[in-house]
Design a protein around this motif. Sequence first.
Motif, short mmCIF file in Angstrom:
data_model
loop_
_atom_site.label_atom_id
_atom_site.label_comp_id
_atom_site.label_asym_id
_atom_site.label_seq_id
_atom_site.Cartn_x
_atom_site.Cartn_y
_atom_site.Cartn_z
N VAL A 320 -8.74 -16.06 -4.86
CA VAL A 320 -7.28 -16.08 -4.81
C VAL A 320 -6.84 -15.14 -3.70
O VAL A 320 -7.30 -14.00 -3.62
CB VAL A 320 -6.67 -15.60 -6.14
CG1 VAL A 320 -5.14 -15.59 -6.05
CG2 VAL A 320 -7.12 -16.46 -7.29
N PHE A 321 -5.97 -15.62 -2.83
CA PHE A 321 -5.28 -14.75 -1.89
C PHE A 321 -3.88 -14.49 -2.42
O PHE A 321 -3.21 -15.40 -2.91
CB PHE A 321 -5.16 -15.39 -0.50
CG PHE A 321 -6.41 -15.36 0.32
CD1 PHE A 321 -6.86 -14.19 0.90
CD2 PHE A 321 -7.14 -16.52 0.53
CE1 PHE A 321 -8.02 -14.17 1.67
CE2 PHE A 321 -8.30 -16.51 1.30
CZ PHE A 321 -8.73 -15.33 1.87
N GLU A 322 -3.44 -13.25 -2.32
CA GLU A 322 -2.06 -12.92 -2.67
C GLU A 322 -1.42 -12.24 -1.47
O GLU A 322 -1.90 -11.20 -1.00
CB GLU A 322 -1.99 -12.00 -3.88
CG GLU A 322 -0.56 -11.74 -4.33
CD GLU A 322 -0.45 -10.83 -5.53
OE1 GLU A 322 0.58 -10.90 -6.22
OE2 GLU A 322 -1.38 -10.04 -5.77
N THR A 323 -0.34 -12.84 -0.96
CA THR A 323 0.38 -12.28 0.17
C THR A 323 1.66 -11.65 -0.34
O THR A 323 2.49 -12.31 -0.95
CB THR A 323 0.70 -13.35 1.22
OG1 THR A 323 -0.53 -13.92 1.69
CG2 THR A 323 1.44 -12.75 2.41
N ARG A 324 1.81 -10.35 -0.06
CA ARG A 324 2.97 -9.59 -0.51
C ARG A 324 3.89 -9.33 0.68
O ARG A 324 3.44 -9.26 1.82
CB ARG A 324 2.55 -8.26 -1.14
CG ARG A 324 1.79 -8.41 -2.47
CD ARG A 324 0.32 -8.72 -2.30
NE ARG A 324 -0.37 -7.81 -1.41
CZ ARG A 324 -0.69 -6.56 -1.72
NH1 ARG A 324 -0.45 -6.11 -2.92
NH2 ARG A 324 -1.30 -5.79 -0.86
N TYR A 325 5.17 -9.10 0.41
CA TYR A 325 6.15 -8.98 1.48
C TYR A 325 6.87 -7.63 1.48
O TYR A 325 7.84 -7.47 2.22
CB TYR A 325 7.15 -10.13 1.38
CG TYR A 325 6.47 -11.48 1.46
CD1 TYR A 325 6.12 -12.03 2.69
CD2 TYR A 325 6.11 -12.16 0.30
CE1 TYR A 325 5.45 -13.25 2.77
CE2 TYR A 325 5.44 -13.38 0.38
CZ TYR A 325 5.11 -13.92 1.61
OH TYR A 325 4.44 -15.12 1.68
N ASP A 326 6.36 -6.68 0.72
CA ASP A 326 6.99 -5.37 0.66
C ASP A 326 6.02 -4.26 1.07
O ASP A 326 6.21 -3.10 0.72
CB ASP A 326 7.52 -5.10 -0.75
CG ASP A 326 6.44 -5.20 -1.82
OD1 ASP A 326 5.32 -5.63 -1.49
OD2 ASP A 326 6.72 -4.85 -2.99
N VAL A 327 4.98 -4.62 1.80
CA VAL A 327 3.98 -3.66 2.26
C VAL A 327 3.71 -3.91 3.74
O VAL A 327 4.07 -4.97 4.27
CB VAL A 327 2.66 -3.78 1.46
CG1 VAL A 327 2.87 -3.38 0.01
CG2 VAL A 327 2.11 -5.19 1.53
N PRO A 328 3.10 -2.95 4.45
CA PRO A 328 2.78 -3.18 5.86
C PRO A 328 1.91 -4.42 6.05
O PRO A 328 1.15 -4.81 5.16
CB PRO A 328 2.00 -1.91 6.25
CG PRO A 328 2.47 -0.87 5.29
CD PRO A 328 2.73 -1.59 4.01
N ALA A 329 2.03 -5.04 7.21
CA ALA A 329 1.33 -6.31 7.48
C ALA A 329 -0.17 -6.19 7.26
O ALA A 329 -0.81 -7.11 6.74
CB ALA A 329 1.62 -6.76 8.91
#
Length: 668
Positions: A320-329
Motif C-alpha cells: 500500500v502506498f499512502e500519499t499525504r498532503y500535509d508533510v514535506p514532499a
Amino acid sequence: MLAATLVCANAIPALACTGFYFGRLTTAQGTSIWGRTEDISANYSKLFIVHPAQEHEPGSMYISSSGFSWPYPPRTLRYTLTPDSIYNEGQTPQPYAEVGMNEKNVAITATVTLSLAKSEILALDPMVRASDGGLPEQDLASVVLMQAESARHAVELVAHIVDTVGSAERNGFTVADPNEIWYMEILSGHQYVAVKCPPDKIGLSPNITMMGAVDVNDTENVIASPKLIEIAQQAGTLVLDNQGRIKVAESYARSNSSVPSRLYDGYEYLKGKEAANALQPGYYEYFIDPRPGGGYTLYEVMRLMAHGSINRAATVESHVFETRYDVPADLATVLWLAMGPAEFSIFIPYYANLITETFENYYKYDSPRDNRDYRSMYWLFRDIYTLCTGDRDNIAPNVAAFLEQYQKKLIEQHKVIDAEMAKIYAYSPALAQQKATQLSLAAAQRAFEVMTTIREEILAYKADPNPDKGIFTPSLLSQPIETNYTFAAVDGTGLPVFLKDDATGITVEGEPGALDYGTELLARVIGAEELAEATIVALDRLANKFQAYEIKLILDGEEVQPNSALTLSFPIPEGYDHENLILYKVMPDGSLVELPGEVSGGFFRVTLDQLSIFVLAEKTAADEAEEEENGVTPPTHAGSDAHFHILGIMLLLAGFAALAARKGRRTA
C-alpha cells in the motif's frame, strides 16, 4: 499481473493481481491510498532491496534476460524495489521489481495484467514479444524508477518506449509523486492511455481492462497513444460516448462473460452487497464512486487484500502506498510492504524514497523453495500463512488477533514518527534520510523477531500430543505490543534538544543526545512555604525579590538527569531589574549556590548539567544589603509580597527575642 520463470525465456501468466486506488476525498485521513497484491505462486519468493544511484557511460544499455533493452540515462537514481528471488528467475538484472520508489519521490506499482484484446485490434497492432524487444512487466518498474522525475514523466517515458519498441503485454499500472497520481493501461502492441486519477473516486482492478471514456484532447489530464482512435476505427471496434469521447475498454478489450469473483468481493467489501449484486457481465470502469460518506481507512484498505477471493495463497507480496498532503514532499508518500499473503502478514512502513538500505533478512537468506531458510523474511511470513490457514479453527484466530493489534499499533506510531520526521527534515534532510533508514531497519527486525517467535510457538503447539491443549495463543498476545517503530529504538531523533514548559515558559536546550528520546520537562513555581528555612534566611539577606522553581526531567515515569550540559532559559518576571539578576541552585541542605548566567531577550540563561530547585532573584543593592544585616528591609517573593513582609517581621522579632535571652543570661 504477469510473472514469469525464465525457463527457455517462456512467460507463465498468473492473472490474479488486484490493483486499487482511493482518492484523498474518499479516505478518513484525507490521504490518497493505492497499491496492489502481487500474485504468482506460493513457491515464488521475493526480496526487498535498495538499488544505488549509478553513473553510466554514453551508449550503456539496460539489458534484460527477457530480451528487452533500453539506453541508460547518464545517471540512474537510487530506488527501492521488490525483485524476484534469484531462484525464481536466474541471473537477471532486476526481475519483476513490481513495486518501489525512487529518490525523486516517484512511486510505482506495476503491473496488473489486463483483459485479452479484441482480435480485430491485435490483427492491426499485435503485441511485440520481449525477445523481439517489446517492453514486458518484468522490466517496466525498473526502467521507470531508475530515471523518472515525476509521475507524468514516468507515464511519458513508458509511452515513449511503447511508441518506439512496442509492448510485450497488456498491463495496467499506477504511478505517483507528491502532487499527482496517474493510472495507465497498455492496450495492444503500441496503443495506450493514461489518466490523472480523480481525488473523489475509488478504483479496483482484478486483471480487467477498465479504462472508461477519455478525451484524448485533454492533454493536461490524459496521455494517449497517437493512433488510439485511428486503430480502433480501422478495426471497426471504436465506441464513443455521447460526448464523442472514446470508451477505451469497449473499443479495445473483450467483454467479460461473467462477473469476476474478485470484482464482486471487492465491491461487496467497499460498497456493500447491494452494489456487488448489481454487477452484470460486460464492461466495467476503474474509477467509481465510493460508498456514501467514503471514510476509508488505511487499515481497512490493508484488509481489502485479505478479503474473499482477493486473498490468495499465490500472493507473494502485498503493498500500500499512502500519499499525504500535509508533510514535506520528501516525506509525503509512505510504502507499507507485507511479505506473502496479506491475511497473516505485517505491513511495515517505509519512507522508500529516503532509505539507503533494507533489513538484511529481506535478501541475505534468499533460498530455493525446496530448501527454505526461515531467516528469510519472505519464507518466514509465507510459513506463518501456511500454518494459520492449515488450521483455521485452532491456530489462526489468536494469531489474527495479535497481528491486528500489531498492525494498528504501527499505524498509530507512524503518526508520531511523521511529526518528528517533519522536524528532522526541516533541520537536516541528510539526518532525515539517516533516521528513515534506521527506523525501517528497527521495525523490520522487530517484525522478523515477532513472526519467528510465533512460528516457533506454533510448531511447538502442533508437536504437542496433548488432546486438551486447547486453542493456540501466541505468548505475545498477552504482552504489551512492542514494534520498535519509535525513535527510542534508534537513539533518538538526532535533533538538538528543545523542550518548553508552557505553564512557566521555561525552556531547555542542548546538543543532540543530551536527553534520551521521550524525556519530558516538568517545571513548576515553588511557594515560599515549600522552601527550607535556611533558604529563606539566605534569600532574606541576598534578594529584594525572587521566584523559585522546581525543574525535573522525566523519562518513563522516572526522574532523570541530562546526558550532557543543557541551557535553561527562565522568563524574567515583570518588574525585575534585568541588570541586577542572579540565579541560585538550592542545595539539599537549603543553602544556595550562585550560578553564572546572562540576560538575553527577556530570559535569564544558564548552562548546567544537573536539574534541581532554582531561584531567580533580583539582588539587593550594597546599601540595601547593609540594612538587611541590621534586619531593616525584608525581601519580596514575586506573587506573595505580603507573606514575606510578615515573615520578615517575624524573623526580626525572633532576633530581638534571641538578643534579649542572651542579655538575660549574661546578667544572671
